[in-house]
Design a protein around this motif. Sequence first.
Motif, PDB file in Angstrom:
ATOM      1  N   ARG A  16       0.890  -1.285  -0.033  1.00  0.00           N
ATOM      2  CA  ARG A  16       0.017   0.007   0.080  1.00  0.00           C
ATOM      3  C   ARG A  16       0.906   1.263  -0.032  1.00  0.00           C
ATOM      4  N   LEU A  17       1.960   1.160   0.883  1.00  0.00           N
ATOM      5  CA  LEU A  17       2.904   2.316   0.869  1.00  0.00           C
ATOM      6  C   LEU A  17       3.660   2.568  -0.498  1.00  0.00           C
ATOM      7  N   ALA A  19      -4.256   5.457   2.507  1.00  0.00           N
ATOM      8  CA  ALA A  19      -4.002   5.066   0.978  1.00  0.00           C
ATOM      9  C   ALA A  19      -5.413   5.629   0.168  1.00  0.00           C
ATOM     10  N   ILE A  20      -6.556   5.464   0.781  1.00  0.00           N
ATOM     11  CA  ILE A  20      -7.872   5.787   0.217  1.00  0.00           C
ATOM     12  C   ILE A  20      -7.675   7.385  -0.098  1.00  0.00           C
ATOM     13  N   TYR A  38       1.936   6.935  -6.658  1.00  0.00           N
ATOM     14  CA  TYR A  38       0.865   7.896  -7.093  1.00  0.00           C
ATOM     15  C   TYR A  38       1.106   8.979  -6.690  1.00  0.00           C
ATOM     16  N   ALA A  39       1.651   9.449  -5.548  1.00  0.00           N
ATOM     17  CA  ALA A  39       1.837  10.763  -5.064  1.00  0.00           C
ATOM     18  C   ALA A  39       2.854  11.491  -5.916  1.00  0.00           C
ATOM     19  N   MET A  66       2.503   6.789   7.365  1.00  0.00           N
ATOM     20  CA  MET A  66       2.298   5.271   7.056  1.00  0.00           C
ATOM     21  C   MET A  66       3.409   4.487   7.079  1.00  0.00           C
ATOM     22  N   HIS A  67       4.530   5.041   6.809  1.00  0.00           N
ATOM     23  CA  HIS A  67       5.911   4.475   6.680  1.00  0.00           C
ATOM     24  C   HIS A  67       6.362   4.390   8.357  1.00  0.00           C
TER      25      HIS A  67
END
Lengths: 393, 85
Positions: free
Chosen positions: A271-272, A348-349, A278-279, A302-303
Amino acid sequence: MAAIASAAHRDAAFETEPDLAAELTDGLDRWADAFNRGWAEDDWSGRFGEERWRALCAAGLTGLVSGTAFGGLGLSAHQTARILERLGTICHDGGLGFTLASHLCSTCIPIERFGSSPLKARYLHGLATGTIVGAHAITEPDSGSDAFAMRTRMLRDGDDYVVSGEKCFVSNAPIAGLFVIYARSDPDKGALGGFSALAVERDTPGLSVGRSVRKMGLRTAPTADLHLDDVRVPAANLIGREGQGYSILDYVMKWEVLSVFAVQLGEMRRRLTTAIAYARERQQFGVAIGSFQAVSHRIADMHIRIESAANWLARVAAAVAGGGGASLETAAAKLFISEANVATALDAIRIHGGAGYMSETGIEAGLRDAVGGLIYSGTSDIQRNRIAAMLGL
Amino acid sequence: MTQSATLRDFICAEFAPDLKPGELPADLDLIDSGIIDSLGVLKLVAFLEGRFDIAIAPEELDADLYRTIDSIEALIAGKRIGSAA
């Protein structure tokens, strides 16, 4: 490879183990297509992916913890966690990883550790090759968090036990060939000494499996209730000694936390990686969205959650390998990782915006799957209770 | 402090604050008397592992091993003999 091995606090045993696990871990990547084929459609319809399960079997994953004498790989807690973490990174079907972890912990682990030689000979090969799917039945309509309030009873009658009761929310039940049933074997004793674990074959007269229940997430992992009506089981199918159910379940729960949440750790890492890509790529207001602190800080969080989760999981693996009690570590790991999984899934969403909310991208499924982790294997509230109790409160 | 006194202090402090450590009979059934329950055994195991530097195997999470002060002391002694051998 981002694995538990990258965690800051690796223990010595993990460092010096043979490379079998590393080979298997790296080799898993070539199975990615087979593990993922058709999962999104199955997730939508709530269908168990038999083809994907067969791929797991062919990859050797159903035999991770069973002894080599029975066709398994006999891997350690650390090795098993590494491989399951890798599975989580490459396999988008959260239900498949959950089904595998349930299979390993519910039957392979207790029979391997506590089972008699005849019991191992009878079941472990089938479990290791995945021709028999394993499940365990603990929860009952009136005993959830209060697990040892269970009413299912097993009475000795000659060379058999006769088992009666109701079990609910049994993971893998619709596809299982073997159940480990936890039941009250001595009505005069409490959790300590009053319960036992019994291996029960699916086609035993009196055992019936209810319909698959629909769930918010983990939809490809089938779940059903069990009805046990005077089910006669050979006493030789007792796992460990009569009255040892509590210690068996305590050990199984440590493995369950290790296995289920190793898969989730891998899912979080995937996910990360996806969120970072995406970012970097997604442009808004003329720049990549990763250049906005609102996004980059979310990714930083997240990390940190993921690396903290890896450290907690490594502590559980060390505790399981060392044979110690480790009740506090297990409770803390389960609590932290399950909540980190929900938080990273929601992040993530948010990072993916509207695309993340659409089922077609597969991102929202991660959140639906993650929520279950707050409930099964002991709710977050129960884990906090255990941690507080272990701290003397 | 002796091993027995350490053990009594912990059990009274954690599970039976109304009892004085010296008043805890060595053969009192701690489980049947309700002093130690299933979670209490896990706390006791964590204490024994940390305080006496022993490892308790999953198979040893057995009520009978923690039923009395005497049986707990026997468990610790057995572990120490095993690790010294």
